[in-house]
Design a protein around this motif. Structure first.
Motif, PDB file in Angstrom:
ATOM      1  N   VAL A  63      37.585  27.966 -43.775  1.00 50.15           N
ATOM      2  CA  VAL A  63      38.203  29.227 -43.479  1.00 50.15           C
ATOM      3  C   VAL A  63      36.955  30.017 -42.817  1.00 50.15           C
ATOM      4  CG1 VAL A  63      38.960  31.358 -44.352  1.00 50.15           C
ATOM      5  CG2 VAL A  63      39.654  29.419 -45.250  1.00 50.15           C
ATOM      6  N   GLN A  64      37.273  30.456 -41.561  1.00 52.17           N
ATOM      7  CA  GLN A  64      36.206  31.256 -40.717  1.00 52.17           C
ATOM      8  C   GLN A  64      36.671  32.583 -40.701  1.00 52.17           C
ATOM      9  OE1 GLN A  64      33.521  29.768 -39.481  1.00 52.17           O
ATOM     10  NE2 GLN A  64      34.184  27.773 -40.444  1.00 52.17           N
ATOM     11  N   THR A  65      37.871  33.158 -41.367  1.00 54.07           N
ATOM     12  CA  THR A  65      38.422  34.415 -41.020  1.00 54.07           C
ATOM     13  C   THR A  65      37.958  35.323 -42.625  1.00 54.07           C
ATOM     14  OG1 THR A  65      40.665  33.593 -41.836  1.00 54.07           O
ATOM     15  CG2 THR A  65      39.999  33.819 -39.247  1.00 54.07           C
ATOM     16  N   GLY A  66      37.522  34.626 -43.508  1.00 46.16           N
ATOM     17  CA  GLY A  66      36.927  35.291 -44.582  1.00 46.16           C
ATOM     18  C   GLY A  66      38.306  35.947 -45.275  1.00 46.16           C
ATOM     19  N   THR A 113      51.883  32.452 -43.120  1.00 47.35           N
ATOM     20  CA  THR A 113      52.255  32.210 -44.528  1.00 47.35           C
ATOM     21  C   THR A 113      51.282  32.730 -45.356  1.00 47.35           C
ATOM     22  OG1 THR A 113      51.433  30.007 -44.404  1.00 47.35           O
ATOM     23  CG2 THR A 113      53.638  30.147 -43.977  1.00 47.35           C
ATOM     24  N   GLU A 114      51.401  33.273 -46.422  1.00 44.59           N
ATOM     25  CA  GLU A 114      50.534  33.830 -47.332  1.00 44.59           C
ATOM     26  C   GLU A 114      49.558  32.728 -47.986  1.00 44.59           C
ATOM     27  OE1 GLU A 114      50.129  37.167 -48.265  1.00 44.59           O
ATOM     28  OE2 GLU A 114      51.492  37.473 -46.818  1.00 44.59           O
ATOM     29  N   GLY A 115      48.241  33.113 -48.146  1.00 46.54           N
ATOM     30  CA  GLY A 115      47.513  32.003 -48.678  1.00 46.54           C
ATOM     31  C   GLY A 115      46.748  31.100 -47.807  1.00 46.54           C
ATOM     32  N   THR A 116      46.715  31.585 -46.411  1.00 51.05           N
ATOM     33  CA  THR A 116      46.262  30.969 -45.470  1.00 51.05           C
ATOM     34  C   THR A 116      45.123  31.449 -44.747  1.00 51.05           C
ATOM     35  OG1 THR A 116      47.813  31.013 -43.808  1.00 51.05           O
ATOM     36  CG2 THR A 116      48.178  29.106 -45.258  1.00 51.05           C
ATOM     37  N   GLY A 162      40.504  26.292 -34.921  1.00 54.31           N
ATOM     38  CA  GLY A 162      41.779  25.668 -34.490  1.00 54.31           C
ATOM     39  C   GLY A 162      42.649  25.284 -35.564  1.00 54.31           C
ATOM     40  N   TRP A 163      42.445  25.295 -36.694  1.00 55.69           N
ATOM     41  CA  TRP A 163      43.498  25.001 -37.625  1.00 55.69           C
ATOM     42  C   TRP A 163      43.690  26.399 -38.508  1.00 55.69           C
ATOM     43  CZ3 TRP A 163      45.048  20.325 -37.321  1.00 55.69           C
ATOM     44  CH2 TRP A 163      44.450  19.007 -36.461  1.00 55.69           C
ATOM     45  N   GLY A 164      45.002  26.158 -39.198  1.00 52.28           N
ATOM     46  CA  GLY A 164      45.345  27.056 -40.375  1.00 52.28           C
ATOM     47  C   GLY A 164      44.635  26.249 -41.368  1.00 52.28           C
ATOM     48  N   VAL A 165      44.141  27.038 -42.555  1.00 49.38           N
ATOM     49  CA  VAL A 165      43.503  26.293 -43.740  1.00 49.38           C
ATOM     50  C   VAL A 165      44.039  26.762 -44.813  1.00 49.38           C
ATOM     51  CG1 VAL A 165      41.369  25.997 -45.027  1.00 49.38           C
ATOM     52  CG2 VAL A 165      41.307  26.072 -42.213  1.00 49.38           C
ATOM     53  N   VAL A 166      44.660  26.124 -45.731  1.00 45.14           N
ATOM     54  CA  VAL A 166      45.246  26.511 -47.179  1.00 45.14           C
ATOM     55  C   VAL A 166      44.167  27.096 -47.988  1.00 45.14           C
ATOM     56  CG1 VAL A 166      46.384  25.959 -49.053  1.00 45.14           C
ATOM     57  CG2 VAL A 166      47.145  25.010 -46.992  1.00 45.14           C
ATOM     58  N   ARG A 167      44.082  28.230 -48.351  1.00 43.76           N
ATOM     59  CA  ARG A 167      43.065  29.031 -49.479  1.00 43.76           C
ATOM     60  C   ARG A 167      43.723  28.715 -50.642  1.00 43.76           C
ATOM     61  NH1 ARG A 167      41.489  34.792 -46.983  1.00 43.76           N
ATOM     62  NH2 ARG A 167      42.887  34.286 -45.030  1.00 43.76           N
ATOM     63  N   THR A 168      45.181  29.337 -50.968  1.00 37.02           N
ATOM     64  CA  THR A 168      45.856  28.956 -52.068  1.00 37.02           C
ATOM     65  C   THR A 168      47.242  28.801 -52.001  1.00 37.02           C
ATOM     66  OG1 THR A 168      44.679  31.423 -52.632  1.00 37.02           O
ATOM     67  CG2 THR A 168      46.607  30.841 -53.964  1.00 37.02           C
ATOM     68  N   PRO A 177      44.137  23.148 -51.934  1.00 34.46           N
ATOM     69  CA  PRO A 177      43.373  23.842 -51.315  1.00 34.46           C
ATOM     70  C   PRO A 177      42.445  23.191 -50.222  1.00 34.46           C
ATOM     71  CG  PRO A 177      43.314  24.628 -53.635  1.00 34.46           C
ATOM     72  CD  PRO A 177      44.122  23.173 -53.308  1.00 34.46           C
ATOM     73  N   GLY A 178      42.351  23.680 -49.174  1.00 32.22           N
ATOM     74  CA  GLY A 178      41.486  22.957 -47.918  1.00 32.22           C
ATOM     75  C   GLY A 178      42.225  22.185 -46.930  1.00 32.22           C
ATOM     76  N   SER A 179      43.534  21.939 -47.324  1.00 28.80           N
ATOM     77  CA  SER A 179      44.613  21.492 -46.260  1.00 28.80           C
ATOM     78  C   SER A 179      44.348  22.132 -45.265  1.00 28.80           C
ATOM     79  CB  SER A 179      45.734  21.315 -47.140  1.00 28.80           C
ATOM     80  OG  SER A 179      45.723  20.379 -48.004  1.00 28.80           O
ATOM     81  N   TYR A 180      44.662  21.480 -44.106  1.00 32.10           N
ATOM     82  CA  TYR A 180      44.623  22.212 -42.792  1.00 32.10           C
ATOM     83  C   TYR A 180      45.657  21.702 -41.904  1.00 32.10           C
ATOM     84  CZ  TYR A 180      41.716  18.166 -41.775  1.00 32.10           C
ATOM     85  OH  TYR A 180      41.228  16.939 -41.708  1.00 32.10           O
TER      86      TYR A 180
END
Length: 112
Positions: free
Chosen positions: A24-27, A34-37, A42-48, A58-61
């Motif tokens: 995650v580069q967007t802090g 979607t919520e939690g990303t 270049g990738w959406g990243v799952v935070r929660t 978590p960390g899937s992209y």
């Protein structure tokens, strides 16, 4: 991306580059559809994991396209899911029930 930057045993991208692209580069900014990303490079990243990402680690992209195409990689479960559709009028394809169901089926196949 699936083989940590290698293809046929030859390096294409360094593991450090893959890590940077998929962190995650967007802090804490709300990012994505979607919520939690958040977003890496270049990738959406799952935070929660929640909603359509609830079965991803978590960390899937991944990333979605304007007409509903989706591709998500879960490196912790060694799985990728690709949804190839072209549609108009499906609101927020990132959060669509079609995507949720495809991921549910793919992940349930891992546990059976």
């Amino acid at each position: 991306m699936l083989c940590r930057g290698t293809s046929g045993g030859k390096p294409i991208l360094s593991e450090a580059s893959i890590r940077t692209m998929t962190q995650v580069q967007t802090g804490d900014l709300k990012a994505g559809f979607t919520e939690g990303t958040g977003f890496g490079f270049g990738w959406g990243v799952v935070r929660t994991p929640q909603g359509v990402t609830e079965m991803l680690s978590p960390g899937s992209y991944g990333h979605g396209g304007a007409f509903g195409t989706q591709a998500w990689i879960d490196p912790h479960k060694d799985l990728f899911v690709v949804l190839l559709i072209q549609r108009v009028g499906l609101p927020n394809s990132d959060a669509s029930e079609m995507r949720r169901e495809l991921q549910r089926i793919a992940f349930s196949a891992l546990t059976h």
